[in-house]
Design a protein around this motif. Structure first.
Motif, mmCIF file in Angstrom:
data_model
loop_
_atom_site.group_PDB
_atom_site.id
_atom_site.type_symbol
_atom_site.label_atom_id
_atom_site.label_comp_id
_atom_site.label_asym_id
_atom_site.label_seq_id
_atom_site.Cartn_x
_atom_site.Cartn_y
_atom_site.Cartn_z
ATOM 1 N N SER A 174 0.842 -1.189 0.000
ATOM 2 C CA SER A 174 0.000 0.000 0.000
ATOM 3 C C SER A 174 0.882 1.245 0.000
ATOM 4 C CB SER A 174 -0.915 0.020 1.246
ATOM 5 O OG SER A 174 -0.135 0.082 2.427
ATOM 6 N N GLY A 175 0.239 2.393 -0.115
ATOM 7 C CA GLY A 175 0.922 3.662 0.098
ATOM 8 C C GLY A 175 1.998 4.024 -0.900
ATOM 9 N N TYR A 176 1.904 3.509 -2.138
ATOM 10 C CA TYR A 176 2.934 3.861 -3.121
ATOM 11 C C TYR A 176 2.910 5.366 -3.364
ATOM 12 C CZ TYR A 176 5.455 4.273 -7.526
ATOM 13 O OH TYR A 176 6.343 4.663 -8.504
ATOM 14 N N ARG A 177 4.095 5.974 -3.319
ATOM 15 C CA ARG A 177 4.180 7.421 -3.471
ATOM 16 C C ARG A 177 5.513 7.813 -4.108
ATOM 17 N NH1 ARG A 177 3.991 11.996 1.406
ATOM 18 N NH2 ARG A 177 4.234 13.813 0.052
ATOM 19 N N GLN A 178 5.483 8.823 -4.964
ATOM 20 C CA GLN A 178 6.695 9.381 -5.561
ATOM 21 C C GLN A 178 7.007 10.709 -4.883
ATOM 22 O OE1 GLN A 178 5.571 9.468 -9.729
ATOM 23 N NE2 GLN A 178 6.500 7.465 -10.081
ATOM 24 N N HIS A 179 8.263 10.871 -4.467
ATOM 25 C CA HIS A 179 8.705 12.069 -3.762
ATOM 26 C C HIS A 179 9.704 12.827 -4.635
ATOM 27 C CE1 HIS A 179 7.409 10.113 0.126
ATOM 28 N NE2 HIS A 179 7.710 9.035 -0.582
ATOM 29 N N GLN A 180 9.652 14.138 -4.593
ATOM 30 C CA GLN A 180 10.655 14.929 -5.294
ATOM 31 C C GLN A 180 10.749 16.331 -4.699
ATOM 32 O OE1 GLN A 180 9.777 15.367 -9.453
ATOM 33 N NE2 GLN A 180 7.803 16.300 -9.115
ATOM 34 N N TRP A 181 11.955 16.868 -4.717
ATOM 35 C CA TRP A 181 12.192 18.247 -4.291
ATOM 36 C C TRP A 181 13.540 18.683 -4.856
ATOM 37 C CZ3 TRP A 181 12.576 14.083 -0.972
ATOM 38 C CH2 TRP A 181 13.824 13.848 -0.415
ATOM 39 N N ARG A 182 13.788 19.962 -4.788
ATOM 40 C CA ARG A 182 15.053 20.519 -5.254
ATOM 41 C C ARG A 182 15.920 20.871 -4.054
ATOM 42 N NH1 ARG A 182 15.476 21.359 -10.477
ATOM 43 N NH2 ARG A 182 17.350 22.614 -10.168
ATOM 44 N N ARG A 183 17.210 20.552 -4.175
ATOM 45 C CA ARG A 183 18.170 20.885 -3.125
ATOM 46 C C ARG A 183 19.473 21.304 -3.783
ATOM 47 N NH1 ARG A 183 21.271 16.836 1.047
ATOM 48 N NH2 ARG A 183 22.224 18.444 2.341
#
Length: 231
Positions: A174-183
């Motif tokens: 469950s809970g499949y999620r894609q994460h992204q951000w800039r650093r």
């Protein structure tokens, strides 16, 4: 080792930090939890984010906010007005054949070589399965979903031996999620999926190492904390 449950006092947060907390920003949460270990130069903890309404008993007045489970090599120091901690020593005594309930939020990846390149590149296991499924002409929603789930399950099964346990049955996904951000002008991306089920201990030493050190990738961002308990 110490296992802690950490709640956030939102009164001690500015608006920007609160928005990131509520959005489940993995990097921001990692930085927030560092405040519990200001004397450490290297990250001494793993963490998993949950929601209060799902984790607290009724008498504890859940506020519908995120809370964190933190496993650390040193005791966290609460931050008055910001981070509240309930901690206890964590030293599980395991024997071959023990049956345990487990939860794991992981970042399953697979290494693929691109044509004409010597080095491999890491790919999200589920997206990789989705791409191959469609390349083979199997593109109905049911076929794609089944391929993605099978690939995620196989990723875990292929690592059980090195982590000191066997799966008693197919885990729930469950809970499949894609994460992204800039650093620092760099785009950071990873995916996470939740596993839950029953395992049997096969090698206590290996399982203890997996529990204490975490498993898989993106451990700094809320993945890799293997949680177990006796049923």
């Amino acid at each position: 080792m110490y296992l802690s449950r950490v709640r956030v006092a939102i009164q001690g947060m500015d608006r920007n930090a609160l928005v990131k907390l509520l959005a489940g920003d993995a990097y921001a949460n990692h930085q927030l939890l560092w405040k519990l270990f200001t004397e450490s130069e290297e990250r001494p903890f793993l963490f998993r984010q949950e929601m209060e309404k799902e984790q607290l008993d009724t008498y504890e007045s859940p506020r519908g906010l995120p809370l964190f489970y933190v496993l650390s090599s040193r005791a966290p120091v609460p931050v008055p007005g910001l981070l509240e901690c309930e901690s206890k020593p964590f030293d599980p005594q395991l024997s071959p054949g023990d049956r345990l309930l487990f939860k794991l939020r992981a970042n399953p990846t697979v290494a693929r070589k691109s044509t004409g390149k010597q080095s491999s590149r890491r790919h999200d296991v589920l997206m990789d399965a989705k791409w191959h499924c469609r390349q083979q002409g199997r593109d109905t929603p049911g076929e794609v979903r089944a391929a993605m789930e099978a690939s995620a399950e196989q990723w875990l099964k292929s690592r059980c031996e090195q982590w000191g346990f066997s799966l008693n049955m197919s885990p729930q996904l469950s809970g499949y999620r894609q994460h992204q951000w800039r650093r620092q002008q760099r785009q950071i991306r990873f995916s996470s999926v939740d596993y839950e089920g029953v395992i049997t201990v096969t090698d206590p030493a290996r399982l203890r190492a997996a529990l204490f050190n975490g498993v898989g990738r993106s451990r700094a961002f809320g993945c890799g904390m293997l949680m177990v308990r006796r049923g």
